[in-house]
Scaffold this active site. Structure first.
Site, PDB file in Angstrom:
ATOM      1  N   ASP A  82      -5.476   1.426   1.055  1.00  0.00           N
ATOM      2  CA  ASP A  82      -4.886   2.333   1.752  1.00  0.00           C
ATOM      3  C   ASP A  82      -6.293   2.741   2.697  1.00  0.00           C
ATOM      4  OD1 ASP A  82      -2.489   3.189   2.276  1.00  0.00           O
ATOM      5  OD2 ASP A  82      -3.151   5.078   0.618  1.00  0.00           O
ATOM      6  N   HIS A  83      -4.916   3.191   4.117  1.00  0.00           N
ATOM      7  CA  HIS A  83      -5.687   4.148   5.156  1.00  0.00           C
ATOM      8  C   HIS A  83      -7.212   3.246   4.825  1.00  0.00           C
ATOM      9  CE1 HIS A  83      -2.879   6.461   5.831  1.00  0.00           C
ATOM     10  NE2 HIS A  83      -2.812   6.795   4.492  1.00  0.00           N
TER      11      HIS A  83
ATOM     12  N   ASP B 213      -7.024   2.346   8.935  1.00  0.00           N
ATOM     13  CA  ASP B 213      -6.138   3.799   9.530  1.00  0.00           C
ATOM     14  C   ASP B 213      -6.798   3.754  11.115  1.00  0.00           C
ATOM     15  OD1 ASP B 213      -5.084   5.885  10.753  1.00  0.00           O
ATOM     16  OD2 ASP B 213      -5.144   6.861   8.527  1.00  0.00           O
TER      17      ASP B 213
ATOM     18  N   HIS C 203       4.634   6.265   4.854  1.00  0.00           N
ATOM     19  CA  HIS C 203       3.899   6.864   3.837  1.00  0.00           C
ATOM     20  C   HIS C 203       4.839   8.125   2.946  1.00  0.00           C
ATOM     21  CE1 HIS C 203      -0.105   4.353   4.916  1.00  0.00           C
ATOM     22  NE2 HIS C 203       0.810   4.169   5.485  1.00  0.00           N
ATOM     23  N   GLY C 204       3.543   8.543   2.499  1.00  0.00           N
ATOM     24  CA  GLY C 204       4.486  10.209   1.883  1.00  0.00           C
ATOM     25  C   GLY C 204       5.443   9.885   1.157  1.00  0.00           C
ATOM     26  N   GLY C 205       5.715   8.875   0.601  1.00  0.00           N
ATOM     27  CA  GLY C 205       7.316   9.119   0.008  1.00  0.00           C
ATOM     28  C   GLY C 205       7.814   9.957  -1.274  1.00  0.00           C
TER      29      GLY C 205
ATOM     30  N   ASN D 290       2.240   7.811  -3.942  1.00  0.00           N
ATOM     31  CA  ASN D 290       1.137   8.192  -4.850  1.00  0.00           C
ATOM     32  C   ASN D 290       0.874   9.707  -5.484  1.00  0.00           C
ATOM     33  OD1 ASN D 290      -1.843   8.530  -5.673  1.00  0.00           O
ATOM     34  ND2 ASN D 290      -2.607   9.060  -3.608  1.00  0.00           N
ATOM     35  N   THR D 291       1.527  10.121  -4.539  1.00  0.00           N
ATOM     36  CA  THR D 291       1.169  11.477  -5.490  1.00  0.00           C
ATOM     37  C   THR D 291       2.074  12.263  -6.307  1.00  0.00           C
ATOM     38  OG1 THR D 291       0.491  12.974  -3.341  1.00  0.00           O
ATOM     39  CG2 THR D 291       1.550  14.852  -4.740  1.00  0.00           C
TER      40      THR D 291
HETATM   41  P1  13P Z   1       2.374  10.437  -1.731  1.00  0.00           P
HETATM   42  O1  13P Z   1       0.756  11.542  -2.348  1.00  0.00           O
HETATM   43  O2  13P Z   1       2.717  11.818  -0.155  1.00  0.00           O
HETATM   44  O3  13P Z   1       3.478  10.027  -2.113  1.00  0.00           O
HETATM   45  O4  13P Z   1       1.780   9.495  -0.169  1.00  0.00           O
HETATM   46  C1  13P Z   1       1.109   8.647  -0.350  1.00  0.00           C
HETATM   47  C2  13P Z   1       1.032   7.462   0.381  1.00  0.00           C
HETATM   48  O5  13P Z   1       0.725   7.229   2.022  1.00  0.00           O
HETATM   49  C3  13P Z   1      -0.027   6.621   0.508  1.00  0.00           C
HETATM   50  O6  13P Z   1      -0.866   6.060   1.779  1.00  0.00           O
END
Ligand code: 13P
Length: 289
Positions: free
Chosen positions: A84-85, A105, A207-209, A231-232
């Site tokens: 990831d990234h 990335d 991303h940023g789900g 992720n978060t």
């Molecule tokens: P979040 O941490 O906001 O869920 O984003 C995860 C992500 O986009 C990993 O690349």
């Protein structure tokens, strides 16, 4: 079954659902995600940031753990192990370690340099049977030390990068990593629509789900998003369940201090979160679709 992410994402794009990428941090995370994917017969992508890779002592450890766990748990659903990234150097390390997918990335480079490095890495990844994700327009917020401003991607630049032969494309549409602030304007669906018009059948990545409302997730999928990264939200679910266990004094009862007991509620909370997301993304039962 460890596979590249290409086939599962092409199928998701054609079938109008999305495959979840859930980031892993350790054995508990990996086990919880794999067991849930198998239970729900859903394809899944295990995301590993450079920071998480380092935390787990290196990409070789991660690849060995995931491969062995996949086998010992008898996982039959398609699983992609994805960087990831990734930095340019990180991508090469994951190719060597035996990952099945990488993200380069290059969004912080000028577009010409992003294109040059992506072109090179597409060749390397495909020669190894791996899939590759590229990014245009940085994702806002912070992901394990990678900080982005959160601009919307230029649809023409998206087409230029998609044409390099990448298998999936992450494009900024107002999404950010971590929790969304109270004054967040929401996803830019006009941008997403324009990107899909330029990139056609290319699976798009959101991303940023974490914290994106269900109706926005569904709309994004209807406009070509086929991979959603979370992720978060798993971290928060783990933290909340672990806090509750300790605050209720369960670690002080009998052998409640045993790490297998101490970490069990958090692991279950990750499973519940992954299940909720797979149901929302529509990937349940799609393992052999
Ligand atoms: P979040 O941490 O906001 O869920 O984003 C995860 C992500 O986009 C990993 O690349």
């Amino acid at each position: 079954m460890l596979v590249s992410a290409k086939e599962m994402l092409d199928k998701a794009k054609a079938g109008h659902y999305a495959v979840g990428q859930f980031n892993i941090n350790n054995l508990e995370w990996t086990k919880s995600i794999l067991l849930t994917a198998e239970e729900l017969q859903s394809p899944v992508i295990l995301g590993v940031s450079e920071g998480a890779g380092k935390y787990m002592t290196g990409f070789e450890t991660v690849a060995a753990m995931v491969k062995a766990m996949d086998k010992e748990l008898g996982i039959t659903v398609p699983v992609a192990l994805h960087l990831d990234h990734g930095t340019y150097e990180g991508c090469y390390k994951c190719v060597k370690a035996g990952f099945t997918s990488i993200m380069f990335d290059g969004s912080h480079y000028p577009i010409e340099e992003n294109v040059a490095k992506t072109t090179e890495l597409v060749k390397v990844a495909h020669a190894m049977g791996m899939s590759i994700e590229a990014e245009v327009g940085s994702i806002g917020g912070e992901e394990d030390g990678v900080v982005g401003a959160g601009e919307c991607a230029d649809p023409n630049e998206c087409k230029a990068v998609a044409d390099l032969g990448v298998d999936m494309l992450a494009a900024g549409i107002g999404n950010i990593h971590g929790k969304y602030p109270a004054n967040w304007q929401g996803l830019s669906f006009d941008t997403l629509d324009a990107i899909q018009q330029q990139t056609g059948t290319m699976p798009l990545v959101l991303h940023g789900g974490t914290g994106i409302p269900a109706d926005m997730i569904k709309k994004a999928i209807s406009l070509g998003v086929a991979k959603i990264n979370v992720n978060t939200e798993c971290q928060l679910a783990f933290q909340e369940a672990t806090r509750k266990y300790i605050e209720e004094g369960k670690d002080l009862e009998g052998k409640g201090f045993d790490p297998r007991k101490l970490l069990a509620p958090g692991a279950q909370a990750i499973r519940d979160m992954v299940k909720e997301k797979m149901e929302l993304f529509g990937s349940v039962g799609k393992a052999n679709a």
